[in-house]
Every structure is written in structure tokens, then in C-alpha cells.
Enzyme design. Structure first.
Site, PDB file in Angstrom:
ATOM      1  N   ASN A  86      22.106  -6.667  54.654  1.00 15.81           N
ATOM      2  CA  ASN A  86      23.706  -7.013  52.937  1.00 15.81           C
ATOM      3  C   ASN A  86      24.917  -7.334  53.645  1.00 15.81           C
ATOM      4  O   ASN A  86      25.352  -6.331  54.241  1.00 15.81           O
ATOM      5  CB  ASN A  86      22.871  -5.952  51.920  1.00 15.81           C
ATOM      6  CG  ASN A  86      21.452  -5.870  51.787  1.00 15.81           C
ATOM      7  OD1 ASN A  86      20.684  -7.087  51.324  1.00 15.81           O
ATOM      8  ND2 ASN A  86      21.457  -4.533  50.819  1.00 15.81           N
ATOM      9  N   GLN A  93      25.891  -5.712  49.066  1.00 16.87           N
ATOM     10  CA  GLN A  93      25.672  -3.767  50.240  1.00 16.87           C
ATOM     11  C   GLN A  93      26.636  -2.900  49.882  1.00 16.87           C
ATOM     12  O   GLN A  93      27.212  -3.287  48.258  1.00 16.87           O
ATOM     13  CB  GLN A  93      26.757  -5.078  50.587  1.00 16.87           C
ATOM     14  CG  GLN A  93      27.372  -3.848  51.962  1.00 16.87           C
ATOM     15  CD  GLN A  93      28.070  -4.586  53.097  1.00 16.87           C
ATOM     16  OE1 GLN A  93      28.479  -5.230  53.303  1.00 16.87           O
ATOM     17  NE2 GLN A  93      28.134  -3.332  55.010  1.00 16.87           N
ATOM     18  N   HIS A  99      24.373  -3.141  59.114  1.00 20.86           N
ATOM     19  CA  HIS A  99      23.379  -1.803  59.128  1.00 20.86           C
ATOM     20  C   HIS A  99      22.508  -2.883  58.816  1.00 20.86           C
ATOM     21  O   HIS A  99      22.742  -3.804  58.053  1.00 20.86           O
ATOM     22  CB  HIS A  99      23.195  -1.098  58.267  1.00 20.86           C
ATOM     23  CG  HIS A  99      23.393  -0.858  56.802  1.00 20.86           C
ATOM     24  ND1 HIS A  99      24.997  -1.006  56.210  1.00 20.86           N
ATOM     25  CD2 HIS A  99      22.496  -0.910  55.295  1.00 20.86           C
ATOM     26  CE1 HIS A  99      24.580  -1.720  54.531  1.00 20.86           C
ATOM     27  NE2 HIS A  99      23.880  -1.290  54.795  1.00 20.86           N
TER      28      HIS A  99
HETATM   29  P1  5GP Z   1      22.564  -1.613  51.364  1.00 24.57           P
HETATM   30  O1  5GP Z   1      22.834  -1.650  49.897  1.00 24.57           O
HETATM   31  O2  5GP Z   1      24.629  -0.683  51.698  1.00 24.57           O
HETATM   32  O3  5GP Z   1      22.357  -2.600  52.457  1.00 24.57           O
HETATM   33  O4  5GP Z   1      21.987   0.032  51.956  1.00 24.57           O
HETATM   34  C1  5GP Z   1      22.569   1.374  51.867  1.00 24.57           C
HETATM   35  C2  5GP Z   1      21.627   1.837  52.452  1.00 24.57           C
HETATM   36  O5  5GP Z   1      21.935   3.300  52.529  1.00 24.57           O
HETATM   37  C3  5GP Z   1      20.816   2.101  50.946  1.00 24.57           C
HETATM   38  O6  5GP Z   1      18.813   2.034  51.292  1.00 24.57           O
HETATM   39  C4  5GP Z   1      20.564   4.192  50.819  1.00 24.57           C
HETATM   40  O7  5GP Z   1      19.477   4.398  50.602  1.00 24.57           O
HETATM   41  C5  5GP Z   1      20.755   4.353  51.879  1.00 24.57           C
HETATM   42  N1  5GP Z   1      21.740   5.567  51.988  1.00 24.57           N
HETATM   43  C6  5GP Z   1      22.900   5.654  51.451  1.00 24.57           C
HETATM   44  N2  5GP Z   1      23.783   6.733  52.011  1.00 24.57           N
HETATM   45  C7  5GP Z   1      22.502   7.386  53.075  1.00 24.57           C
HETATM   46  C8  5GP Z   1      22.893   8.796  53.053  1.00 24.57           C
HETATM   47  O8  5GP Z   1      23.294   9.280  53.166  1.00 24.57           O
HETATM   48  N3  5GP Z   1      21.406   8.914  54.656  1.00 24.57           N
HETATM   49  C9  5GP Z   1      20.702   8.012  54.691  1.00 24.57           C
HETATM   50  N4  5GP Z   1      19.869   7.769  56.119  1.00 24.57           N
HETATM   51  N5  5GP Z   1      20.721   6.902  54.159  1.00 24.57           N
HETATM   52  C10 5GP Z   1      21.364   6.778  53.221  1.00 24.57           C
END
Ligand code: 5GP
Ligand code: ZN
Length: 112
Positions: A86, A93, A99
Site C-alpha cells: 500500500n 497506507q 512494507h
Molecule cells: P498498511 O495499511 O500500512 O499497509 O499496513 C500496516 C499493517 O501494520 C497493518 O496490517 C497492521 O495490522 C500492522 N501493524 C500495525 N501496527 C503493528 C504493530 O505494532 N506490530 C505488528 N506486528 N503489526 C502492526
């Protein structure tokens, strides 16, 4: 101390369930999994997202993509997996440290 959540995870300041680590890359389990296997693969170097990638990052990105099938399989996604990245507000995102989501296992999620 970094304020970036994933930098802090990469530095071990915030715990994570690790699946793989080397000098450049960390892979850990998503805290709120969207699939039976849900890994997050990050470069240890802070890069906001693909919009901030520079030519010097291309080998690292290739390495991350090439690692994904092995890690997905090791974690139990034996029948395929999906990569999601994302980027930016319209890309959904939430954490601004690049990531790759590695999603696998039986498919509970919707088609794109
Ligand atoms: P995005 O929406 O930015 O692509 O994804 C962020 C991801 O990070 C989400 O799937 C969320 O569940 C994960 N996430 C957020 N905070 C933490 C954390 O403190 N530890 C871990 N392991 N995952 C996290
Ligand atoms: Zn960061």
C-alpha cells in the site's frame, strides 16, 4: 530514538514475532492478520513507500520479492500467496515505512 513504528520494530524497541531477519530485511507477523499467513516484510532502512524508492534500492526490493515465496511456504502457505504494498493515502497506507504484506493460506479475503 525513531518515531517510526516499523523502525522501532526493526531496532527491537518494540517486540514483534519474527519470521526472518538479515542485515537488510526484517519479516514479522502482522499484529492484526487478514489471512491465515500474514507477514510484513520491511527494509531495515527507513523508506516511506514505493514513491520514495531510489535506484539504489532496486536490488533490495528484488531480494525482498524473491524471499517472499520461501517465507510464505515456511509459514504454512503451501498453496500460493499474495503480495500487497500500500502506497500513500489513496493506497490505504497506514504505516509510513515501506512494507510488503505477504498473505497466504486458505482465502478468506475478497478479490481485488
Ligand atoms: P498498511 O495499511 O500500512 O499497509 O499496513 C500496516 C499493517 O501494520 C497493518 O496490517 C497492521 O495490522 C500492522 N501493524 C500495525 N501496527 C503493528 C504493530 O505494532 N506490530 C505488528 N506486528 N503489526 C502492526
Ligand atoms: Zn521507519
Amino acid at each position: 530514538m525513531s518515531t517510526c513504528l516499523f523502525c522501532r520494530i526493526a531496532q527491537g524497541e518494540i517486540p514483534s514475532k519474527k519470521a526472518y531477519e538479515d542485515e537488510e530485511v526484517l519479516v514479522f507477523h502482522d499484529i492484526n492478520p487478514a489471512a491465515p499467513v500474514h507477514l510484513l516484510m520491511i527494509p531495515k532502512e527507513h523508506v516511506d513507500n514505493l514513491l520514495a524508492v531510489e535506484p539504489r534500492h532496486t536490488a533490495l526490493l528484488g531480494k525482498m520479492l524473491a524471499l517472499a515465496p520461501r517465507l510464505a511456504r515456511e509459514q504454512g502457505a503451501t498453496d500460493g500467496f499474495r503480495i500487497v504494498i500500500n502506497n500513500g493515502p489513496d493506497g490505504g497506507q497506514e504505516v509510513y515505512h515501506l512494507h510488503m504484506h505477504v498473505l497466504g493460506g486458505p482465502r478468506p479475503w475478497k478479490r481485488l
